[in-house]
Design a protein around this motif. Structure first.
Motif, PDB file in Angstrom:
ATOM      1  N   ALA A 173       0.816  -1.016   0.082  1.00  0.00           N
ATOM      2  CA  ALA A 173      -0.035   0.054  -0.009  1.00  0.00           C
ATOM      3  C   ALA A 173       0.785   1.384   0.022  1.00  0.00           C
ATOM      4  O   ALA A 173       0.605   2.385  -0.575  1.00  0.00           O
ATOM      5  CB  ALA A 173      -0.906   0.089   1.241  1.00  0.00           C
ATOM      6  N   LYS A 174       1.775   1.218   0.813  1.00  0.00           N
ATOM      7  CA  LYS A 174       2.906   2.429   0.846  1.00  0.00           C
ATOM      8  C   LYS A 174       3.427   2.494  -0.546  1.00  0.00           C
ATOM      9  O   LYS A 174       3.666   3.819  -0.954  1.00  0.00           O
ATOM     10  CB  LYS A 174       3.921   2.235   2.021  1.00  0.00           C
ATOM     11  N   MET A 175       3.885   1.746  -1.107  1.00  0.00           N
ATOM     12  CA  MET A 175       4.428   1.762  -2.596  1.00  0.00           C
ATOM     13  C   MET A 175       3.533   2.436  -3.612  1.00  0.00           C
ATOM     14  O   MET A 175       3.679   3.367  -4.403  1.00  0.00           O
ATOM     15  CB  MET A 175       4.967   0.681  -3.079  1.00  0.00           C
ATOM     16  N   GLU A 176       2.294   2.026  -3.487  1.00  0.00           N
ATOM     17  CA  GLU A 176       1.167   2.148  -4.375  1.00  0.00           C
ATOM     18  C   GLU A 176       0.773   3.534  -4.055  1.00  0.00           C
ATOM     19  O   GLU A 176       0.644   4.310  -5.119  1.00  0.00           O
ATOM     20  CB  GLU A 176       0.001   1.327  -4.099  1.00  0.00           C
ATOM     21  N   LEU A 177       0.648   4.076  -2.911  1.00  0.00           N
ATOM     22  CA  LEU A 177       0.388   5.489  -2.470  1.00  0.00           C
ATOM     23  C   LEU A 177       1.390   6.277  -3.002  1.00  0.00           C
ATOM     24  O   LEU A 177       1.198   7.380  -3.756  1.00  0.00           O
ATOM     25  CB  LEU A 177       0.088   5.682  -1.140  1.00  0.00           C
ATOM     26  N   PHE A 178       2.648   6.049  -2.662  1.00  0.00           N
ATOM     27  CA  PHE A 178       3.768   7.032  -3.319  1.00  0.00           C
ATOM     28  C   PHE A 178       3.878   6.816  -4.749  1.00  0.00           C
ATOM     29  O   PHE A 178       3.931   8.164  -5.161  1.00  0.00           O
ATOM     30  CB  PHE A 178       5.090   6.151  -2.722  1.00  0.00           C
ATOM     31  N   VAL A 179       3.851   5.786  -5.537  1.00  0.00           N
ATOM     32  CA  VAL A 179       3.883   5.788  -7.019  1.00  0.00           C
ATOM     33  C   VAL A 179       2.661   6.802  -7.582  1.00  0.00           C
ATOM     34  O   VAL A 179       2.951   7.424  -8.525  1.00  0.00           O
ATOM     35  CB  VAL A 179       4.127   4.401  -7.528  1.00  0.00           C
ATOM     36  N   HIS A 180       1.328   6.347  -7.010  1.00  0.00           N
ATOM     37  CA  HIS A 180       0.477   6.998  -7.812  1.00  0.00           C
ATOM     38  C   HIS A 180       0.379   8.667  -7.387  1.00  0.00           C
ATOM     39  O   HIS A 180       0.414   9.611  -8.187  1.00  0.00           O
ATOM     40  CB  HIS A 180      -1.085   6.612  -7.321  1.00  0.00           C
TER      41      HIS A 180
END
Ligand code: HEM
Length: 221
Positions: A173-180
């Motif tokens: 989730a942290k990676m997805e939030l950061f990337v988007h």
């Protein structure tokens, strides 16, 4: 639980059926999609409400990453990360966590909790506790930065809950939030249309606590 990973050994017992597996994968999609999308909606609502913070995030991304490549998870973007963390704190999208049951009789701080008691954690209250957070109702990404401008973690920041049954998808989730979040702010700017209703931070409480529908104008940078 016994899981037969050979499939060819007829004598072994498999208690994870194909149906179990399908439901487990579906649950990962359910637990992982709604939560991440709702957090991103809160992120962009805060970006149109606080254009100065949006500009600071874009300036940080531009100066670290540049305009010719897209941000990567390994990029050092403390203010940007602090902004996402502050959105997760203030919005607390899973306000009451997920209900649990006491597995055995236990005593916590003098309170006896019999086996079988349903336990509900109030993550929202932890994130809005005035004893912990300075002006908890204010949106202040700086609260997650130390005096050197580096990210600092706070024990009371627990959007993914804590303990053995904390969110399984936290790192994803942290990676997805950061990337988007970073890719969209690298490529676009967001603002509230002049004629749209005033911004509200009221939420709609369902499976998650989501912002009410809002309008925004997206401009290519
Ligand atoms: C911003 C995104 C997300 C937030 C805020 C979030 C938050 C939470 C919270 C508060 C819990 C309850 C933990 C507890 O019971 O104490 C939870 C559980 C869970 N989450 Fe997430 N989650 C997010 C994204 C994801 C993603 C991307 C996945 C998987 C792809 C996922 C899978 C799960 C699963 C499987 C559980 C149940 C864990 C268990 O009972 O052992 N979550 N999540």
């Amino acid at each position: 639980m016994n899981v037969d990973d050979t499939n060819e050994n007829e004598s072994s017992v498999a208690s994870l059926s194909e149906e179990n597996l399908i439901h487990t994968v579906m649950q990962l999609f359910v637990a992982g999609s709604e939560t991440t999308v709702t957090t991103l909606r809160w992120c962009f609502l805060h970006m149109i409400a606080y254009p100065d913070i949006q500009s600071r995030v874009q300036d940080e991304i531009d100066s670290v990453v540049g305009r010719n490549s897209l941000p990567r998870v390994s990029d050092k973007l403390p203010f940007t990360k602090a902004t996402i963390m502050e959105v997760q704190r203030i919005a607390s999208i899973v306000p009451m966590g997920v209900p649990h049951v006491a597995a055995t009789d236990t005593t916590l701080r003098g309170y006896f909790i019999p086996k079988g008691t349903m336990i509900i954690s109030n993550l929202w209250a932890i994130h809005h506790n005035q004893d912990t957070w300075d002006e908890p109702e204010k949106f202040k990404p700086e609260r997650f930065l130390d005096s050197n401008g580096d990210l600092c973690h706070q024990n009371e920041y627990i959007p993914f809950s804590i303990g053995r049954r904390a969110c399984l998808g936290e790192n994803l989730a942290k990676m997805e939030l950061f990337v988007h979040f970073t890719h969209l702010l690298h490529q676009f700017s967001f603002k509230k249309p002049k004629e749209s209703p005033p911004i509200t931070f009221e939420s709609n409480l369902g499976a998650t606590s989501a912002p009410l529908p809002f309008e925004l104008i997206v401009t290519k940078r």
